[in-house]
Design a protein around this motif. Structure first.
Motif, PDB file in Angstrom:
ATOM      1  N   SER A 214     -53.617 -21.642  44.131  1.00 32.73           N
ATOM      2  CA  SER A 214     -52.335 -21.176  43.593  1.00 32.73           C
ATOM      3  C   SER A 214     -52.497 -20.305  42.365  1.00 32.73           C
ATOM      4  CB  SER A 214     -51.476 -22.383  43.172  1.00 32.73           C
ATOM      5  OG  SER A 214     -51.045 -23.121  44.279  1.00 32.73           O
ATOM      6  N   ILE A 215     -51.425 -19.584  42.076  1.00 31.70           N
ATOM      7  CA  ILE A 215     -51.222 -18.977  40.748  1.00 31.70           C
ATOM      8  C   ILE A 215     -49.752 -19.212  40.419  1.00 31.70           C
ATOM      9  CG2 ILE A 215     -50.938 -16.694  41.848  1.00 31.70           C
ATOM     10  CD1 ILE A 215     -51.576 -15.435  39.143  1.00 31.70           C
ATOM     11  N   PHE A 216     -49.465 -19.461  39.149  1.00 28.90           N
ATOM     12  CA  PHE A 216     -48.080 -19.714  38.739  1.00 28.90           C
ATOM     13  C   PHE A 216     -47.560 -18.598  37.831  1.00 28.90           C
ATOM     14  CE2 PHE A 216     -49.719 -24.178  39.348  1.00 28.90           C
ATOM     15  CZ  PHE A 216     -49.244 -24.245  40.647  1.00 28.90           C
ATOM     16  N   LEU A 217     -46.263 -18.330  38.001  1.00 25.12           N
ATOM     17  CA  LEU A 217     -45.628 -17.205  37.307  1.00 25.12           C
ATOM     18  C   LEU A 217     -44.265 -17.650  36.786  1.00 25.12           C
ATOM     19  CD1 LEU A 217     -46.931 -15.592  40.328  1.00 25.12           C
ATOM     20  CD2 LEU A 217     -47.621 -14.609  38.137  1.00 25.12           C
ATOM     21  N   ASN A 218     -43.476 -16.676  36.332  1.00 24.14           N
ATOM     22  CA  ASN A 218     -42.229 -17.041  35.645  1.00 24.14           C
ATOM     23  C   ASN A 218     -40.970 -16.924  36.487  1.00 24.14           C
ATOM     24  OD1 ASN A 218     -43.440 -17.345  32.906  1.00 24.14           O
ATOM     25  ND2 ASN A 218     -44.017 -15.239  33.357  1.00 24.14           N
ATOM     26  N   SER A 219     -41.078 -16.377  37.681  1.00 25.31           N
ATOM     27  CA  SER A 219     -39.884 -16.190  38.518  1.00 25.31           C
ATOM     28  C   SER A 219     -40.318 -15.945  39.954  1.00 25.31           C
ATOM     29  CB  SER A 219     -39.076 -14.976  38.043  1.00 25.31           C
ATOM     30  OG  SER A 219     -39.823 -13.795  38.270  1.00 25.31           O
ATOM     31  N   GLY A 220     -39.344 -16.057  40.848  1.00 23.02           N
ATOM     32  CA  GLY A 220     -39.618 -15.737  42.246  1.00 23.02           C
ATOM     33  C   GLY A 220     -40.001 -14.270  42.402  1.00 23.02           C
ATOM     34  N   SER A 221     -39.321 -13.406  41.664  1.00 25.25           N
ATOM     35  CA  SER A 221     -39.607 -11.963  41.763  1.00 25.25           C
ATOM     36  C   SER A 221     -41.059 -11.669  41.413  1.00 25.25           C
ATOM     37  CB  SER A 221     -38.725 -11.176  40.781  1.00 25.25           C
ATOM     38  OG  SER A 221     -37.372 -11.334  41.087  1.00 25.25           O
ATOM     39  N   GLU A 222     -41.509 -12.265  40.322  1.00 25.26           N
ATOM     40  CA  GLU A 222     -42.878 -12.031  39.867  1.00 25.26           C
ATOM     41  C   GLU A 222     -43.877 -12.622  40.879  1.00 25.26           C
ATOM     42  OE1 GLU A 222     -45.432 -12.899  35.867  1.00 25.26           O
ATOM     43  OE2 GLU A 222     -43.353 -13.567  35.858  1.00 25.26           O
TER      44      GLU A 222
ATOM     45  N   PHE B  44     -33.904 -10.677  50.915  1.00 26.40           N
ATOM     46  CA  PHE B  44     -33.884 -10.546  49.458  1.00 26.40           C
ATOM     47  C   PHE B  44     -35.154 -11.178  48.929  1.00 26.40           C
ATOM     48  CE2 PHE B  44     -33.026 -11.921  45.108  1.00 26.40           C
ATOM     49  CZ  PHE B  44     -32.546 -10.746  44.561  1.00 26.40           C
ATOM     50  N   HIS B  45     -35.909 -10.413  48.127  1.00 32.01           N
ATOM     51  CA  HIS B  45     -37.155 -10.952  47.579  1.00 32.01           C
ATOM     52  C   HIS B  45     -37.218 -10.797  46.068  1.00 32.01           C
ATOM     53  CE1 HIS B  45     -38.860 -11.715  51.531  1.00 32.01           C
ATOM     54  NE2 HIS B  45     -38.570 -10.481  51.906  1.00 32.01           N
ATOM     55  N   GLY B  46     -36.125 -10.398  45.414  1.00 36.75           N
ATOM     56  CA  GLY B  46     -36.155 -10.308  43.955  1.00 36.75           C
ATOM     57  C   GLY B  46     -35.706  -8.956  43.446  1.00 36.75           C
ATOM     58  N   ARG B  47     -35.913  -8.745  42.144  1.00 39.34           N
ATOM     59  CA  ARG B  47     -35.274  -7.625  41.458  1.00 39.34           C
ATOM     60  C   ARG B  47     -36.235  -6.592  40.875  1.00 39.34           C
ATOM     61  NH1 ARG B  47     -29.425  -7.454  40.999  1.00 39.34           N
ATOM     62  NH2 ARG B  47     -28.664  -9.563  41.291  1.00 39.34           N
ATOM     63  N   THR B  48     -37.561  -6.801  40.994  1.00 43.54           N
ATOM     64  CA  THR B  48     -38.448  -5.768  40.456  1.00 43.54           C
ATOM     65  C   THR B  48     -38.410  -4.558  41.388  1.00 43.54           C
ATOM     66  OG1 THR B  48     -40.358  -6.500  41.729  1.00 43.54           O
ATOM     67  CG2 THR B  48     -40.016  -7.572  39.579  1.00 43.54           C
ATOM     68  N   LEU B  49     -39.064  -3.467  40.968  1.00 39.69           N
ATOM     69  CA  LEU B  49     -39.025  -2.261  41.802  1.00 39.69           C
ATOM     70  C   LEU B  49     -39.666  -2.498  43.168  1.00 39.69           C
ATOM     71  CD1 LEU B  49     -39.594   0.757  39.421  1.00 39.69           C
ATOM     72  CD2 LEU B  49     -37.685   0.392  40.961  1.00 39.69           C
TER      73      LEU B  49
ATOM     74  N   GLY C 115     -33.029  -3.959  52.398  1.00 43.14           N
ATOM     75  CA  GLY C 115     -32.276  -2.782  52.832  1.00 43.14           C
ATOM     76  C   GLY C 115     -30.916  -2.696  52.171  1.00 43.14           C
ATOM     77  N   LYS C 116     -30.571  -3.679  51.334  1.00 38.09           N
ATOM     78  CA  LYS C 116     -29.228  -3.692  50.755  1.00 38.09           C
ATOM     79  C   LYS C 116     -29.187  -2.744  49.559  1.00 38.09           C
ATOM     80  CE  LYS C 116     -25.643  -6.914  49.303  1.00 38.09           C
ATOM     81  NZ  LYS C 116     -25.183  -8.284  49.381  1.00 38.09           N
ATOM     82  N   GLU C 117     -28.502  -1.630  49.763  1.00 34.22           N
ATOM     83  CA  GLU C 117     -28.518  -0.568  48.762  1.00 34.22           C
ATOM     84  C   GLU C 117     -27.774  -0.977  47.502  1.00 34.22           C
ATOM     85  OE1 GLU C 117     -30.428   1.944  49.355  1.00 34.22           O
ATOM     86  OE2 GLU C 117     -29.877   3.105  47.572  1.00 34.22           O
ATOM     87  N   LYS C 118     -26.539  -1.460  47.699  1.00 38.24           N
ATOM     88  CA  LYS C 118     -25.684  -1.812  46.581  1.00 38.24           C
ATOM     89  C   LYS C 118     -25.568  -3.323  46.486  1.00 38.24           C
ATOM     90  CE  LYS C 118     -21.660   0.312  44.670  1.00 38.24           C
ATOM     91  NZ  LYS C 118     -20.764   1.369  44.681  1.00 38.24           N
TER      92      LYS C 118
ATOM     93  N   GLY D 115     -31.577 -16.357  52.609  1.00 33.43           N
ATOM     94  CA  GLY D 115     -30.597 -16.912  51.683  1.00 33.43           C
ATOM     95  C   GLY D 115     -29.529 -15.900  51.294  1.00 33.43           C
ATOM     96  N   GLU D 116     -29.917 -14.922  50.464  1.00 34.43           N
ATOM     97  CA  GLU D 116     -28.939 -13.921  50.008  1.00 34.43           C
ATOM     98  C   GLU D 116     -28.326 -13.197  51.207  1.00 34.43           C
ATOM     99  OE1 GLU D 116     -28.219 -13.578  46.631  1.00 34.43           O
ATOM    100  OE2 GLU D 116     -29.553 -15.298  46.509  1.00 34.43           O
ATOM    101  N   GLY D 117     -29.086 -13.061  52.274  1.00 31.82           N
ATOM    102  CA  GLY D 117     -28.604 -12.375  53.485  1.00 31.82           C
ATOM    103  C   GLY D 117     -27.479 -13.126  54.177  1.00 31.82           C
ATOM    104  N   GLY D 118     -27.241 -14.384  53.769  1.00 27.33           N
ATOM    105  CA  GLY D 118     -26.115 -15.147  54.336  1.00 27.33           C
ATOM    106  C   GLY D 118     -26.558 -16.363  55.133  1.00 27.33           C
ATOM    107  N   MET D 119     -27.575 -17.054  54.655  1.00 25.94           N
ATOM    108  CA  MET D 119     -28.064 -18.293  55.293  1.00 25.94           C
ATOM    109  C   MET D 119     -28.330 -18.058  56.773  1.00 25.94           C
ATOM    110  SD  MET D 119     -27.910 -19.544  52.497  1.00 25.94           S
ATOM    111  CE  MET D 119     -27.369 -20.657  51.242  1.00 25.94           C
ATOM    112  N   ILE D 120     -29.101 -17.048  57.064  1.00 20.80           N
ATOM    113  CA  ILE D 120     -29.399 -16.726  58.459  1.00 20.80           C
ATOM    114  C   ILE D 120     -30.575 -17.590  58.928  1.00 20.80           C
ATOM    115  CG2 ILE D 120     -30.027 -14.916  60.099  1.00 20.80           C
ATOM    116  CD1 ILE D 120     -28.715 -12.929  58.107  1.00 20.80           C
TER     117      ILE D 120
END
Ligand SMILES: Cc1ncc(COP(=O)(O)O)c(C=O)c1O
Length: 454
Positions: free
Chosen positions: A124-132, A157-162, A169-172, A236-241
């Motif tokens: 493992s490696i541990f970080l500060n957020s799911g995005s990271e 949805f996998h997070g907020r970094t670039l 694919g969710k633009e907005k 999850g964010e996609g709507g519990m698919i």
């Protein structure tokens, strides 16, 4: 500063001032003045206290929290053993950085993750957020395969970094205005039977979607150059698919045939949320890399990457890390959070049955509930304007959320079209309280459909 009310003495929801009350309104004004416009607050309340399944706002209203701070409080807010462990660790060592010297809680948690993760995932490696953590999982996969391309899903949805926003694919609101994004990403369609244009049976949807994905990775400019497929075992964010049970085994087979790594993003669906420690266990599939986050931290910021030894050891020494990743207080809390989650897992079946039954009744009662779906303690109501056209109805989701707040419920929306209400209650919520919350949800939906949500 708003005046903090004392700890409420109630075991259930209690609205004493129609939300948003005056203190919450004052907080909203400060938010507008001092916080970036890019940060949107979903619910117009200011929160002062939380315990177990209950949350209190600055005006003394008490709510049942069916969102868990976006799927974090899987065993409720502030589980006593987690808080004790964090406080105890605060008294000994708050930070040294695992890149400077090792310390017990990090090593203990890594050992625990090797124990609870699917077979063969030992490092493992541990970080500060799911995005990271997603960023690191991709770096590791690229180092291990020496390939650049990545496959993800349009409704993921996998997070907020670039990098992370390049994987959706969710633009907005995620991507708009932030380009250029990472170019070496292919976005495929996830296996979602409800939105299959040809209404095929689930097993066929799974097969067709994986065949399409295979077509994408065999395009000449990409063929042989794919490092990893990233997939949420339940989106999850996609709507519990919830994908058909055939989807992940087919993805696994394709990855094996093509020498591609399978990265399992368990940030939202993992850590007991679906009734198993990891959601991918439902699909009888072992990934190469598992990404964890949210609930594992027990309410503190956490991200984890756990994978097969040969994969995890591919990056060179010093190439992974970060000042705070795997902070001692977070790791000490996480060890107890994992214990609490394990202890609560047997409760999920009854909770799931209660949710399934009540949401099913809402589906029956309202044409505009297009689908009810979920697994374990991870559920969504998807709203449509017409059940035949399935045109998304985001306003009905928002109205239900508003009505829920007035009824004493914290509800989150979700979905590629923002047209879902999602439920992420604590898995150890007492069943009578969940039943009460579901009654309130049904009432909130009735109000929203009748245009009386306020
Ligand atoms: C599946 C999934 N992956 C990654 C993330 C990003 O995690 P974080 O918000 O902790 O960066 C999220 C957050 O919602 C998520 O649901």
């Amino acid at each position: 500063m708003t005046k903090r009310p004392s700890t409420p003495r109630t075991r259930g929801p209690k609205i004493v001032a129609v939300p948003p009350g005056p203190n919450s309104k004052a907080a909203a004004a400060r938010k507008t003045k001092f916080i970036s416009n890019g940060v949107r607050i979903g619910l117009p309340i200011d929160v002062t206290w939380a315990e177990g399944p209950l949350v209190c706002d600055a005006d003394g209203n008490v709510y049942v929290d069916l969102g868990g701070g976006i799927g974090v409080q899987t065993v409720g807010h502030r589980p006593p053993s987690v808080i004790r462990a964090a406080k105890d660790q605060l008294d000994r060592l708050t930070h040294i950085s695992f890149m400077v010297a090792s310390y017990g809680p990090y090593l203990d948690l890594a050992e625990r993750m090797a124990d609870i993760c699917p077979p063969g995932l030992t490092k493992s490696i541990f970080l500060n957020s799911g995005s990271e953590a997603i960023e690191n999982a991709v770096k590791i996969a690229r180092a291990a395969t020496k390939q650049a391309w990545l496959v993800s899903f349009k409704t993921a949805f996998h997070g907020r970094t670039l990098l992370d926003i390049s994987l959706t694919g969710k633009e907005k609101p995620y991507r708009e205005g932030f380009g250029p994004l990472v170019r070496e990403v292919l976005l495929a369609d996830y296996a979602c039977p409800y939105r299959d244009p040809e209404n095929r049976p689930p097993a066929e949807v799974a097969k067709v979607r994986v065949e399409e994905l295979e077509g994408l990775i065999n395009r000449p400019e990409v063929a042989g150059r794919v490092a990893a497929v990233l997939a949420e075992p339940v989106q999850g964010e996609g709507g519990m698919i919830v994908p058909p049970k055939e989807f992940f085994p087919l993805l696994r087979r394709l990855c094996d045939e093509q020498g591609i790594l399978l990265i399992d993003d368990e940030v939202q669906a993992g850590a007991g949320r679906t009734g198993r420690m990891w959601a991918i266990e439902h699909w009888n599939t072992v990934p190469d890399i598992l990404v964890s986050g949210k609930a594992i931290g027990g309410g503190l910021p956490f991200g984890g990457v756990t994978g097969k030894e040969a994969v995890m050891d591919a990056p060179g020494p010093g190439s992974l890390g970060g000042t705070f990743g795997g902070n001692p207080v977070v790791c000490a809390a996480a060890l107890k959070a994992v214990d609490e989650i394990e202890r609560a897992l047997p409760k999920v079946k009854r909770l799931e049955a209660a949710i399934r039954k009540r949401l099913g009744e809402m589906h029956e009662a309202h044409d505009r509930v297009g689908e009810v779906r979920g697994i374990g303690a991870m559920w969504a109501l998807e709203f449509v304007k017409d059940p035949r056209t399935k045109e998304p109805d985001a306003e009905l989701a928002r109205a239900t959320q508003r009505a829920g707040l007035r009824n004493g419920l914290l509800l989150l929306t979700a979905g590629f079209y923002n047209n879902c209400i999602r439920l992420l209650p604590p898995i150890n919520i007492p069943i009578p309280l969940m039943e009460k919350a579901l009654d309130l949800l049904a009432d909130s939906l009735d109000m929203a459909v009748a245009g009386k949500a306020g």
